[in-house]
Design a protein around this motif. Sequence first.
Motif, PDB file in Angstrom:
ATOM      1  N   GLU A 233      -2.413   5.075   3.093  1.00 21.42           N
ATOM      2  CA  GLU A 233      -3.475   4.580   3.879  1.00 21.42           C
ATOM      3  C   GLU A 233      -4.609   5.600   3.236  1.00 21.42           C
ATOM      4  O   GLU A 233      -5.801   5.197   2.983  1.00 21.42           O
ATOM      5  CB  GLU A 233      -3.517   4.806   5.415  1.00 21.42           C
TER       6      GLU A 233
ATOM      7  N   TYR B 250     -10.029   7.569   0.756  1.00 19.49           N
ATOM      8  CA  TYR B 250      -9.696   6.641   2.110  1.00 19.49           C
ATOM      9  C   TYR B 250     -10.432   5.369   1.939  1.00 19.49           C
ATOM     10  O   TYR B 250     -11.707   5.537   1.815  1.00 19.49           O
ATOM     11  CB  TYR B 250      -9.922   7.388   3.276  1.00 19.49           C
ATOM     12  N   ARG B 251      -9.756   4.254   1.609  1.00 17.42           N
ATOM     13  CA  ARG B 251     -10.509   2.876   1.690  1.00 17.42           C
ATOM     14  C   ARG B 251     -11.812   2.831   0.540  1.00 17.42           C
ATOM     15  O   ARG B 251     -12.762   2.248   0.867  1.00 17.42           O
ATOM     16  CB  ARG B 251     -11.131   2.708   3.122  1.00 17.42           C
TER      17      ARG B 251
ATOM     18  N   GLU C  87       0.793  -1.177   0.049  1.00 12.90           N
ATOM     19  CA  GLU C  87      -0.119  -0.143  -0.036  1.00 12.90           C
ATOM     20  C   GLU C  87       0.793   1.219  -0.151  1.00 12.90           C
ATOM     21  O   GLU C  87       1.875   1.268   0.826  1.00 12.90           O
ATOM     22  CB  GLU C  87      -1.118  -0.055   1.217  1.00 12.90           C
TER      23      GLU C  87
END
Length: 190
Positions: free
Chosen positions: A106, A121-122, A103
Amino acid sequence: QIGRILNALEKSGKADSTYIFFTADHGLAVGRHGLMGKQNLYDHSIRVPLMVNGPGIPKDKRIDAPVYLQDIMPTTLELAGAAVPDYVQFKSLLPFIDGRRDESYEAIYGGYLDLQRMILYRGFKLMLFPKAPKVLLFDLKNDPLEMNNLAEQPRQQRRMRRLFARLLELQRQAGDTLDLVAVYPQLAGI
């Protein structure tokens, strides 16, 4: 011009020992989302090509993950065997390229003047337009073209508050002083 540079490297005998980083300016909207320029944080305008070639760089490997173009600087320092100064906020891409890290970041933070802020994000992107004040939320996995704004859906409110809190953390780390809490008190839980 790129071909001329590559040909000159070949002629010099240094092509096999040279690292090449190729990227470009971000793209024009050309009508997407009703916009013409590139002063926006939609993916069509902020995603740019980034290609790396050189000794030890895997051939034909494609990584579809967000990084910052500023990551090129610590990458080149690492390749040169030089230390990355403590004040540099960005990361070398080498551990990401060679598989030591899976990754890049984050979360990714972006801003344009005092007009726009965003966090990725995500798999979700929260975009804020403080002067409007407008909020957009996109599920990039299911809506990669960012056409379906989820911000008005009641079940997304908790997600937006979490994204906003993370965005504020990244904003502080970047030294960005735009007061988003005053504009979006509901996202701040006030």
